[in-house]
Each structure stands twice: as C-alpha cells, then as structure tokens.
Write an enzyme that holds these catalytic residues in place. Structure first.
Site, PDB file in Angstrom:
ATOM      1  CE  LYS A 107      47.300  38.264  40.352  1.00 49.82           C
ATOM      2  NZ  LYS A 107      46.589  38.367  39.067  1.00 49.82           N
TER       3      LYS A 107
HETATM    4  C1  LIG Z   1      45.259  38.208  39.077  1.00 52.04           C
HETATM    5  C2  LIG Z   1      44.596  38.839  37.921  1.00 52.04           C
HETATM    6  C3  LIG Z   1      43.265  39.254  37.987  1.00 52.04           C
HETATM    7  C4  LIG Z   1      42.405  39.016  39.199  1.00 52.04           C
HETATM    8  O1  LIG Z   1      42.813  39.730  40.326  1.00 52.04           O
HETATM    9  P1  LIG Z   1      42.317  39.320  41.783  1.00 52.04           P
HETATM   10  O2  LIG Z   1      42.988  40.238  42.712  1.00 52.04           O
HETATM   11  O3  LIG Z   1      42.725  37.878  41.986  1.00 52.04           O
HETATM   12  O4  LIG Z   1      40.830  39.447  41.790  1.00 52.04           O
HETATM   13  C5  LIG Z   1      42.728  39.902  36.898  1.00 52.04           C
HETATM   14  N1  LIG Z   1      43.444  40.096  35.768  1.00 52.04           N
HETATM   15  C6  LIG Z   1      44.725  39.695  35.660  1.00 52.04           C
HETATM   16  C7  LIG Z   1      45.447  39.914  34.387  1.00 52.04           C
HETATM   17  C8  LIG Z   1      45.347  39.062  36.730  1.00 52.04           C
HETATM   18  O5  LIG Z   1      46.600  38.666  36.620  1.00 52.04           O
END
Ligand SMILES: *Cc1c(COP(=O)(O)O)cnc(C)c1O
Length: 430
Positions: A107
């Site tokens: 993210k």
């Molecule tokens: C947010 C997250 C996900 C999921 O991603 P989405 O875009 O919400 O589907 C998967 N793995 C990790 C480590 C995350 O932080």
C-alpha cells in the site's frame, strides 16, 4: 480525465475533485470516463523503459490535465523510489515482492502517490484537508507514512483494537505530527462503517474538508496498476501465459491489475485469492453476491466481508457475469491451509512468505491444476516480519527484523480509544 460515479446519480467529476472528495455525492465510487489503451509498442519494448517511465505513461491519461506532466514526473519518481523484484520459485510460479517500501507493504505506492497529488492540489489552499481512513492492517501504516509532514493535510486513522499485528500497530501509532490514530473497540467493518457515516454526516462535512485514503480513492487505487506492468517487464521474454494471483481483501489491488489489462497489458487471467472471507469466490460459483460480516484470520488485511472495489470490477467487465468469469478465477483458503503453504514454500523453495502472499501462492497452485501452461505470479503484499508471530510459529526459525521495522518498534504507541460514531465525531470536531 473526468470521472463518473458508479451510482450514476452524481455529476461528472474532475480528477482533482475525485481525489479531494473520495466518494461521489451519491455515495458511489468514481470511475474514469474513458480508458485509452497504450500503443502496442509500449508493451513490446517495455523492458527498455524504467519503472518511472512506465508509470508516467500508464497513469498520465487518468490525472491530466490537472496534474501537469512535469509535476507528474516528480510524483512518480518520489513514489517509486524502491524496488519491485520478481522472485522465481519454479517454472510455473513466481512472486512479485511489493514490500520494499517504507512500511514494507504494497500500500506504500498508492499512499505515497495519493499524498503527493493531494499535497499538489492543496498547495495554495489555506483550509486543511482531513484524511479519514479505516484500516484492517497495512493501509494505516502506509497512509500515515505517505502523508507524514504533508502540509495542509491531517490524517486520522481508525483501526480495530487487538486485531492488527504489533508491528502494524506501531507503524500507525508512533509517527506523531499530522497523524492521529484512533483505536476502535470493534472490527474492521465497524471502522469502515464509521468512516462511511462520517462522509455522509452533513454537519461534519460542512465544517471540515474530509477525504478518504482507502482504495475507494482513485489516487490510491489507480497507481497500483504499475505493479502488474513491473512484473510483466521482468517476465514477458521468458513466459507466454502470465497470470496474476492477487491476495484480495477490498479488491483494489486486483481491480487495478484489471485496469492495466484494459490499458493493453497482455495478462491472460486473474486469480482472486481469498482467505475464508470469500464473498467473491462464492459469487463466481453461484452468481449470488452475498456479503457477510468479516471473520478474523491470520491474513488480516484481507478480512473484508463486503469488498468495496467489487463494483469497479463489475464495471470493467461491463456487468457481464460470463465476461468476468472468463477473466477471473477465485479460490478461498483456511488459516490451516495458509500455514501449510508457508511451510511448503519454506521447505521447497527456501522462501519465507507472509500469510497474505501464502494465500496468493495457494491460488496459483489451484489454478495450475487446470492450467498447467500458465506462469502464475502471486503478489507478495507484505514483508513476512510484519506477521512475525505466525511466520516464526510456522517455520520455526527466528526472523531478523528489517531496519524500517526495528526503528518503529522502539517508539511509543499513542492512540485514542473510541467505541462509537459519536466519539469519532467529537474527536474530529475538536
Ligand atoms: C490491503 C492488503 C491486501 C488486500 O488488498 P486489497 O486491495 O484490499 O484487495 C492484501 N495483503 C496485504 C498485506 C494488504 O495490506
């Protein structure tokens, strides 16, 4: 680029307005009015381009003219100042490591991109913007880090008490400055519901400029399409049938991959890999979309009962179930299966994966049973030490903490505990 609301009851929006507002006034998610594929040669010669050149070309149409090209160049350069390596496990499975950024989760890219866009739009503005965000784990840290010190922007993060890992909690409660953490007595869904209520609270939004930094925000969501191009660049000369397995929660990441596909990236298929929060897996089996309250798992960033980006996926595939099914498979796995997969990767490939990546690995294996010609790339969405307890318990080997994490573990947690929406509101208004 103009954006429209997927609820179709709101006026068209500029990119700037979509970023600043987050959601449309009719509560719909914004979606770009058009998607123009990149030239064929762009993909043919993609290995001659740098990551920032790829990102610049890929995102340009979605943010111009509001973000001038020279500014966009700087934004992508600053956003992408770390590596995105593909690691091969065997001839059919590789992993794209998305954890080399400052908070060691994928993210970081979306958060850094969005923070810089908002900072640019807000540069001549005296009114502060408050970014309000609910996190099930990694969003909070990435957003906090991405926005730290951005002028004119305050960040308020809600997270479910006791339901994020120690490292995740430290990452979002120790920064100070313009970042505030609210610890909610409840689940992630409760946090998300409170954030949604705030955005619809007339009294509140008349008094302050609120925006979101979840993947509902187009500036958080769209830059995630870069990953798929970076992986493709590293693999397309070696493999023909590239398939991505995406460990999914709110489905923002996989949905960004589908945007890359719309831009012309030759992706053969997507695998939506889920833990037991599997509304999409069930939908693809039954054509019935039945969200449920979320269930806590070891891959907690995917503990989402009602994925907010699913509506965008429907839009991309023109609300045609058959079209969706042709492009996407989905599987769901239990915590026990996830732990077995972590151990298997460690034993067979000497690879230490986090629980989210392990769910992606399992999805790849399941898909390969029917499609042995594919080369599956699962996204490793977080560094394994962000889930230290589970990882060490499963592989029975102590993990050294990377420097980014060591630094944060030594700092003191600062949070405010809240239990309901009224408490959130009075916090925001004071
Ligand atoms: C947010 C997250 C996900 C999921 O991603 P989405 O875009 O919400 O589907 C998967 N793995 C990790 C480590 C995350 O932080």
């Amino acid at each position: 680029m103009n954006y429209y609301s997927l609820n179709k009851q709101a006026p068209k929006s500029t990119f700037e307005n979509a970023v600043v507002k987050g959601l449309a006034p009719d509560k719909g998610l914004y979606f770009p009015e058009s998607i123009t594929p990149l030239p064929h040669n762009f993909f043919k010669n993609i290995d001659s381009l740098s990551n920032t050149e790829i990102a610049f070309e890929a995102i340009k149409q979605f943010v111009s003219p509001e973000i001038p090209e020279a500014v966009l160049k700087t934004i992508v350069e600053e956003t992408l100042s770390f590596d995105f390596p593909v690691v091969k496990l065997n001839d059919n499975i590789s992993t794209l490591e998305l954890f080399h950024g400052p908070t060691m989760a994928f993210k970081d890219v979306g958060a850094r991109f969005m923070a810089r866009c908002l900072g640019y739009f807000n540069k001549d503005n005296d009114n502060e913007v408050t970014v309000l965000v609910a996190t099930s784990g990694d969003t909070g840290g990435a957003v906090a880090n991405g926005f730290l010190g951005v002028k004119g922007v305050n960040v308020v993060i809600l997270y479910p008490s006791g339901k994020v890992s120690d490292i995740q909690e430290k990452q979002l409660t120790t920064l100070g400055q313009n970042i505030k953490a609210l610890e909610v007595n409840g689940t992630f869904d409760d946090c998300q519901a409170m954030v949604k209520t705030a955005f619809l609270d007339e009294e509140l939004i008349n008094k302050m400029q609120l925006t979101s930094a979840n993947s509902i925000n187009v500036a958080r969501w769209l830059p995630q399409l870069f990953y798929f191009m970076f992986a493709y660049k590293q693999l397309y000369k070696k493999y023909n049938n590239i398939v991505f397995s995406v460990p999914s929660g709110n489905f923002g990441n996989i949905c960004a991959g589908m945007m890359a596909q719309q831009l012309g990236l030759p992706i053969k298929h997507f695998i939506a890999s889920n833990n037991v929060n599997n509304v999409v897996t069930r939908y693809l089996q039954s054509q019935l979309y039945e969200p449920k309250p979320s269930i806590q798992t070891i891959s907690n960033a995917m503990d989402v009962g009602a994925p907010s980006n699913f509506i965008r996926i429907q839009e991309i595939y023109k609300n045609q179930f058959d079209n969706l099914k042709e492009n996407v498979s989905s599987y769901s796995f239990t915590d026990d299966e996830t732990k077995e997969a972590m151990l298997e990767m460690y034993n067979e490939f000497n690879y230490v994966a986090d629980p989210h990546g392990a769910v992606g690995y399992l999805g790849s294996k399941e898909y390969l049973k029917e499609n042995p010609e594919a080369h599956c790339v699962f996204l490793e969405t977080a560094h394994p030490t962000k889930f230290l307890d589970v990882v060490e318990e499963v592989i029975k080997e102590e993990q050294a903490l990377p420097q980014q994490i060591q630094e944060v573990m030594g700092k003191e947690k600062v949070s405010v505990i809240i239990s309901n929406y009224e408490e959130l509101k009075s916090f925001l208004l004071k």
